[in-house]
Scaffold this motif. Structure first.
Motif, PDB file in Angstrom:
ATOM      1  N   VAL A 211       0.780  -0.989  -0.047  1.00  0.00           N
ATOM      2  CA  VAL A 211       0.050  -0.068   0.003  1.00  0.00           C
ATOM      3  C   VAL A 211       0.983   1.476  -0.191  1.00  0.00           C
ATOM      4  O   VAL A 211       0.756   2.051  -0.738  1.00  0.00           O
ATOM      5  N   ILE A 215       1.772   3.876  -3.310  1.00  0.00           N
ATOM      6  CA  ILE A 215       1.354   5.278  -3.395  1.00  0.00           C
ATOM      7  C   ILE A 215       2.719   6.026  -3.680  1.00  0.00           C
ATOM      8  O   ILE A 215       2.535   6.975  -4.497  1.00  0.00           O
ATOM      9  N   ASP A 219       3.709   7.741  -7.872  1.00  0.00           N
ATOM     10  CA  ASP A 219       3.791   9.287  -8.035  1.00  0.00           C
ATOM     11  C   ASP A 219       4.983   9.779  -7.456  1.00  0.00           C
ATOM     12  O   ASP A 219       4.771  10.607  -6.545  1.00  0.00           O
ATOM     13  N   THR A 222       6.127  13.526  -6.413  1.00  0.00           N
ATOM     14  CA  THR A 222       5.801  14.342  -5.582  1.00  0.00           C
ATOM     15  C   THR A 222       6.373  14.240  -4.039  1.00  0.00           C
ATOM     16  O   THR A 222       5.948  14.686  -3.192  1.00  0.00           O
ATOM     17  N   TYR A 223       7.328  13.072  -4.120  1.00  0.00           N
ATOM     18  CA  TYR A 223       7.970  12.873  -2.826  1.00  0.00           C
ATOM     19  C   TYR A 223       9.180  13.123  -2.850  1.00  0.00           C
ATOM     20  O   TYR A 223       9.977  13.126  -4.095  1.00  0.00           O
ATOM     21  N   GLY A 402       5.259  11.342   5.810  1.00  0.00           N
ATOM     22  CA  GLY A 402       4.912  12.374   4.344  1.00  0.00           C
ATOM     23  C   GLY A 402       4.060  11.771   3.451  1.00  0.00           C
ATOM     24  O   GLY A 402       4.201  12.075   2.229  1.00  0.00           O
ATOM     25  N   PRO A 404       0.201  10.768   2.277  1.00  0.00           N
ATOM     26  CA  PRO A 404      -1.324  11.035   2.462  1.00  0.00           C
ATOM     27  C   PRO A 404      -1.792   9.282   2.689  1.00  0.00           C
ATOM     28  O   PRO A 404      -1.114   8.593   2.361  1.00  0.00           O
ATOM     29  N   ILE A 405      -3.011   9.606   3.450  1.00  0.00           N
ATOM     30  CA  ILE A 405      -3.852   8.076   3.653  1.00  0.00           C
ATOM     31  C   ILE A 405      -3.087   7.241   4.396  1.00  0.00           C
ATOM     32  O   ILE A 405      -3.513   6.189   5.012  1.00  0.00           O
ATOM     33  N   LYS A 409      -0.280   5.422  12.901  1.00  0.00           N
ATOM     34  CA  LYS A 409      -0.396   3.976  13.571  1.00  0.00           C
ATOM     35  C   LYS A 409      -0.131   2.666  12.385  1.00  0.00           C
ATOM     36  O   LYS A 409       0.410   1.968  12.652  1.00  0.00           O
ATOM     37  N   LEU A 455      -4.977  -9.264  10.128  1.00  0.00           N
ATOM     38  CA  LEU A 455      -4.011  -8.168   9.243  1.00  0.00           C
ATOM     39  C   LEU A 455      -4.011  -8.645   7.799  1.00  0.00           C
ATOM     40  O   LEU A 455      -3.749  -7.754   6.982  1.00  0.00           O
ATOM     41  N   GLY A 456      -4.321  -9.784   7.314  1.00  0.00           N
ATOM     42  CA  GLY A 456      -4.137 -10.307   6.129  1.00  0.00           C
ATOM     43  C   GLY A 456      -4.928  -9.444   5.240  1.00  0.00           C
ATOM     44  O   GLY A 456      -6.116  -9.225   5.370  1.00  0.00           O
ATOM     45  N   LYS A 457      -4.421  -9.158   3.872  1.00  0.00           N
ATOM     46  CA  LYS A 457      -5.069  -8.534   2.798  1.00  0.00           C
ATOM     47  C   LYS A 457      -5.798  -9.655   1.878  1.00  0.00           C
ATOM     48  O   LYS A 457      -4.985 -10.470   1.395  1.00  0.00           O
ATOM     49  N   PHE A 458      -7.168  -9.668   1.864  1.00  0.00           N
ATOM     50  CA  PHE A 458      -7.612 -10.854   0.902  1.00  0.00           C
ATOM     51  C   PHE A 458      -8.131 -10.291  -0.112  1.00  0.00           C
ATOM     52  O   PHE A 458      -9.139 -11.062  -0.701  1.00  0.00           O
ATOM     53  N   GLU A 459      -7.478  -9.406  -0.890  1.00  0.00           N
ATOM     54  CA  GLU A 459      -8.132  -8.775  -2.275  1.00  0.00           C
ATOM     55  C   GLU A 459      -7.386  -9.545  -3.325  1.00  0.00           C
ATOM     56  O   GLU A 459      -7.450  -8.804  -4.246  1.00  0.00           O
TER      57      GLU A 459
ATOM     58  N   ASN B 122      -8.237   0.828  -1.361  1.00  0.00           N
ATOM     59  CA  ASN B 122      -7.982   0.048  -0.138  1.00  0.00           C
ATOM     60  C   ASN B 122      -9.166   0.444   0.909  1.00  0.00           C
ATOM     61  O   ASN B 122      -8.826   0.618   2.156  1.00  0.00           O
ATOM     62  N   MET B 147     -16.943 -12.079   3.071  1.00  0.00           N
ATOM     63  CA  MET B 147     -16.333 -11.066   4.214  1.00  0.00           C
ATOM     64  C   MET B 147     -17.305 -10.113   4.541  1.00  0.00           C
ATOM     65  O   MET B 147     -17.426  -9.539   5.741  1.00  0.00           O
ATOM     66  N   ARG B 157     -12.145  -4.527  10.742  1.00  0.00           N
ATOM     67  CA  ARG B 157     -11.073  -5.312  11.450  1.00  0.00           C
ATOM     68  C   ARG B 157     -10.426  -4.392  12.603  1.00  0.00           C
ATOM     69  O   ARG B 157      -9.427  -4.610  12.667  1.00  0.00           O
ATOM     70  N   ARG B 188      -1.401  19.061  12.470  1.00  0.00           N
ATOM     71  CA  ARG B 188      -0.643  19.486  11.112  1.00  0.00           C
ATOM     72  C   ARG B 188      -0.653  20.908  10.979  1.00  0.00           C
ATOM     73  O   ARG B 188      -1.627  21.389  10.848  1.00  0.00           O
ATOM     74  N   MET B 196      -1.216  17.916   1.679  1.00  0.00           N
ATOM     75  CA  MET B 196      -1.590  16.499   1.816  1.00  0.00           C
ATOM     76  C   MET B 196      -3.111  16.165   1.489  1.00  0.00           C
ATOM     77  O   MET B 196      -2.999  14.994   0.833  1.00  0.00           O
ATOM     78  N   LYS B 199      -3.027  16.392  -2.312  1.00  0.00           N
ATOM     79  CA  LYS B 199      -2.397  15.288  -3.068  1.00  0.00           C
ATOM     80  C   LYS B 199      -3.206  13.971  -2.817  1.00  0.00           C
ATOM     81  O   LYS B 199      -3.613  13.165  -3.926  1.00  0.00           O
TER      82      LYS B 199
END
Lengths: 468, 308
Positions: A211, A215, A219, A222-223, A402, A404-405, A409, A455-459, B122, B147, B157, B188, B196, B199
């Motif tokens: 993920v 991101i 792109d 932009t970073y 730095g 987004p999204i 955490k 935690l698994g991604k099932f996509e 996501n 699911m 979850r 921020r 942010m 973008k």
């Protein structure tokens, strides 16, 4: 069909039960069953691609028979088979890339009319190389050709390792199709456990890291600074978890069907030299290139300059094998260059079995850093992006996260996942095998199941190496 | 051999039992958890049937400076943060089916919404949340449908919900009343927050491959609303100046063109584009792209011009 799909979770137990309890009485019948389920597995993507894999298999199988029959023309037959297979690979994988590149270089203008509208068959590089190794080994008298077409087709299309390896050698896997296989319960539990660990690495580690990585790399302009560093570090562990995860699932599933596949990864980020890294990373491909490209070119038993050339060209081709993009060519050249440099500077190359000492820590860090840079190049979408990455990687004026999204955490969770993979590798490499105690195994399995569920991604995200 | 076989079967059985206990345990713990979409649909089901004006959209419509689901006797706000056009369409269908006295439907559509989908960013868990009410989702794969039946997965979850429950703290996202607007990212500085958000909306979450699909969905929405004899007002919400500065210009232009193409192809739609409206100043916003109560007043004035 993907390993991380619901269809596969239905498919696997059914074929397992049929394999061991219905088709177990007759070896030929069991091999035919393996062939059918492998073709169903592969045809799930696109049944038309089955003709291609069948054609590739037939060419190599028939070449094997002809080589044995006409020993005086063996070189010609083997050469023809290699050419046919490589032409198929070139058309599907590289034709558009080279046409586009030539058009760009010579400013041809719009090259769309020259491009082919073909899809890249999943795993074509893997099964082509596996089939090729057979005819070359027959030519070299390393193996007797098989007359059993079903056996050979099952060897090429064996479903656990069909689309992303390990690239098996005929000398290892084909004889296993010729012997009766018995259901071994230790092998069964071991295989299931290995597959579970591989599944964990894929859906928990690789897909979560993807993920952040996607991101940033999609792109990239932009970073700068930290986000680029984190993205490259995360990709380093994403590709490791993704690909070694696939290999673990493949090896584990093969084990429950009574087959033993070769090891493909051996804690690569604990290497003390670039050569050692390539003895630990994608072992089946590295050894394939060693045996079928590097050694035929003369290996190291030639003049020094020729030796360097052999090394460099082997890695250049290996880079191109990964995909039709100049970044892969550059990536292969990067490793070719580093290996030549290691030879020039007489840097000691360690064997996998050599013990570690504390004074090797700086080497570990340097190799880790060089591999880190290599993955940055590998993941960049173009040479321009790669250039941007390396010119902005150490610009540390940006914020720590730095992106987004991605919350703090989530970012910390990703860091923990990376550290977790690294620690598990260290434990496997450096400690006594206390993890074979039953109670620890039960706790470990419970932990993996709970982590996958939470935690698994099932996509059903594709494995990275499917595109190669 | 026999002992090994028995041991294997026992271990295998124990693993399956553990897995089932774990899954059912989680379901038990999450059975009473309420998601934002549960609240959204309950507000549609429970709101007065005399509703004459419905507002549908994402946080720019839902927030309007304050919490979503604020109702009056005749106005229903059925917006929810992060909603894409596919799911807005599901909500509109439900609203049209239930609110028989509906005269106006105000649909908030940002330009970037034309290249946005929950599934590609996501947020499949949100897609799953709708399934219970709509019997359809964007991703109708077998795995996703399974699911979508599980509360644990419908709640993303999110273990912190469990923690909050055990520590008796409430979860801000499901509060329904007296809630002030929560900025997307706290702590921020103004400029970096602008950068942010811009973008995020115009680059990270934007995918131009989704334009044709979203154009189709929007056309269907326009058709559906017209068939029900409801007047549709499409509003592009305003943004702060710093947002434009950091927004991806190319993507914004492509999306704008795409939105205009659909809206102007339909005669019975009123269209209000406030994206770069000069009457909005920085003090009309609570953050880079969400209007505060002063900004909302200005939006309302604009909308009311198109109402009889």
């Amino acid at each position: 069909m993907q390993f991380n799909s619901i269809e596969f979770f239905i498919f696997l137990p059914i074929v397992f039960l049929l394999y061991w309890f219905v088709f177990n009485r007759n070896l030929k019948l069991q091999n035919l069953f393996v062939l059918i389920i492998s073709y169903i597995f592969y045809g799930w993507w696109n049944w038309k691609l089955l003709f291609l894999i069948a054609f590739t298999s037939f060419c190599s199988w028939y070449s094997g028979l002809l080589i044995e029959k006409f020993r005086d023309k063996a070189k010609l037959i083997n050469g023809l088979n290699i050419s046919v297979n490589l032409i198929i690979l070139a058309i599907f994988k590289y034709y558009n890339f080279f046409v586009q590149s030539f058009a760009d270089i010579f400013r041809y203008g719009n090259s769309d009319g020259l491009l082919l509208n073909v899809m890249l068959p999943v795993g074509i590089s893997f099964y082509t190389f596996q089939a090729l190794s057979y005819s070359i080994d027959v030519y070299r008298n390393n193996i007797q050709p098989t007359k059993d077409i079903v056996q050979f087709f099952a060897f090429v299309s064996f479903f656990p390792q069909l689309v992303a390896g390990p690239i098996e050698r005929a000398t290892n896997l084909l004889p296993q199709f010729q012997k009766t296989r018995n259901l071994n319960y230790e092998q069964l539990t071991g295989g299931l456990r290995q597959a579970l660990w591989g599944f964990f690495k894929k859906v928990v580690i690789a897909d979560n890291l993807a993920v952040y990585v996607n991101i940033v790399f999609n792109d990239i302009h932009t970073y700068s600074g930290f986000p680029l560093m984190w993205a490259t570090l995360f990709f380093m562990f994403q590709i490791y978890a993704d690909f070694s995860g696939y290999s673990d699932i493949a090896i584990g599933i093969a084990r429950i069907f009574g087959f033993k596949l070769m090891e493909n990864f051996r804690r690569p980020y604990l290497s003390r030299s670039i050569k050692e890294f390539w003895n630990r990373w994608h072992i089946s491909l590295s050894s394939w290139f060693r045996d079928y490209v590097y050694i035929p070119l003369g290996g190291n038993r030639v003049s020094m300059s020729r030796h360097f050339y052999n090394l460099f060209i082997t890695f250049l081709i290996s880079g191109l094998w990964h995909g039709a993009n100049w970044t892969f060519v550059l990536w292969g050249s990067y490793y070719g260059g580093l290996l030549v440099l290691e030879r020039i500077l007489h840097i000691k190359s360690y064997r996998i079995t050599d013990k570690y000492s504390i004074c090797q820590v700086p080497r570990l860090i340097i190799v880790f850093f060089l591999v880190f840079l290599g993955w940055g190049l590998f993941r960049s979408n173009s040479i321009t992006d790669a250039y941007y990455l390396f010119t902005h990687l150490f610009d540390i004026n940006s914020g720590i996260i730095g992106v987004p999204i991605i919350s703090t955490k989530t970012f910390i969770t990703l860091l923990i996942l990376v550290v977790f993979v690294f620690i598990v590798d260290c434990i496997k490499e450096f400690t006594v095998k206390c993890y074979h105690k039953k109670i620890l195994i039960y706790v470990w399995v419970a932990f993996l199941i709970a982590s996958i569920y939470i935690l698994g991604k099932f996509e059903e995200q594709s494995f990275i190496y499917f595109q190669f | 051999m026999k002992t090994r076989k028995v041991l294997f079967l026992l271990e295998f059985l124990a693993t399956i039992v553990f897995l089932f206990l774990f899954v059912f345990g989680m379901e038990y713990l999450y059975k009473n958890e309420i998601t934002r979409i549960d609240l959204l649909y309950s507000s549609i089901y429970n709101s007065d049937n005399n509703i004459e004006l419905a507002i549908v959209g994402n946080s720019h419509a839902g927030a309007m400076g304050c919490t979503p689901f604020v109702q009056t006797d005749k106005i229903g706000n059925y917006s929810v943060g992060g909603q894409d056009l596919f799911h807005a369409s599901l909500v509109i269908s439900e609203v049209l089916a239930r609110k028989k006295k509906l005269k106006y439907l105000v649909l908030f559509v940002d330009y970037d919404l034309m290249g946005y989908s929950l599934v590609t960013t996501n947020q499949r868990y949100t897609d799953r949340e709708y399934y219970k009410y709509s019997d359809t989702m964007q991703d109708m794969s077998l795995g996703n449908r399974i699911m979508a039946q599980l509360n644990f997965f419908r709640n993303n979850r999110d273990l912190s919900r469990l923690k909050n429950r055990f520590t008796n703290s409430e979860i801000p996202s499901v509060k329904t009343e007296n809630l002030n607007f929560i900025p997307i990212v706290e702590g921020r500085d103004d400029n970096s927050l602008c950068e942010m958000r811009a973008k995020e909306m115009t680059s990270v979450k934007f995918n131009k491959k989704l334009l044709p699909e979203n154009e189709k969905i929007l056309s269907e929405i326009l058709e559906k609303v017209a068939k029900n004899n409801v007047k549709l007002i499409v509003v592009v919400p305003p943004k702060r100046e710093c947002f434009y500065r950091y927004a991806n210009k190319l993507n914004t232009q492509i999306a704008k063109k795409s939105l205009y193409k659909v809206v102007y192809s339909c005669e019975n739609v009123s269209f209000i584009d406030l994206y770069e409206d000069m009457s909005f100043a920085d003090d009309d916003f609570i953050d880079p792209d969400h209007a505060n109560s002063k900004g909302v007043d200005k939006i309302v004035i604009n909308i009311s011009k198109y109402m009889q």
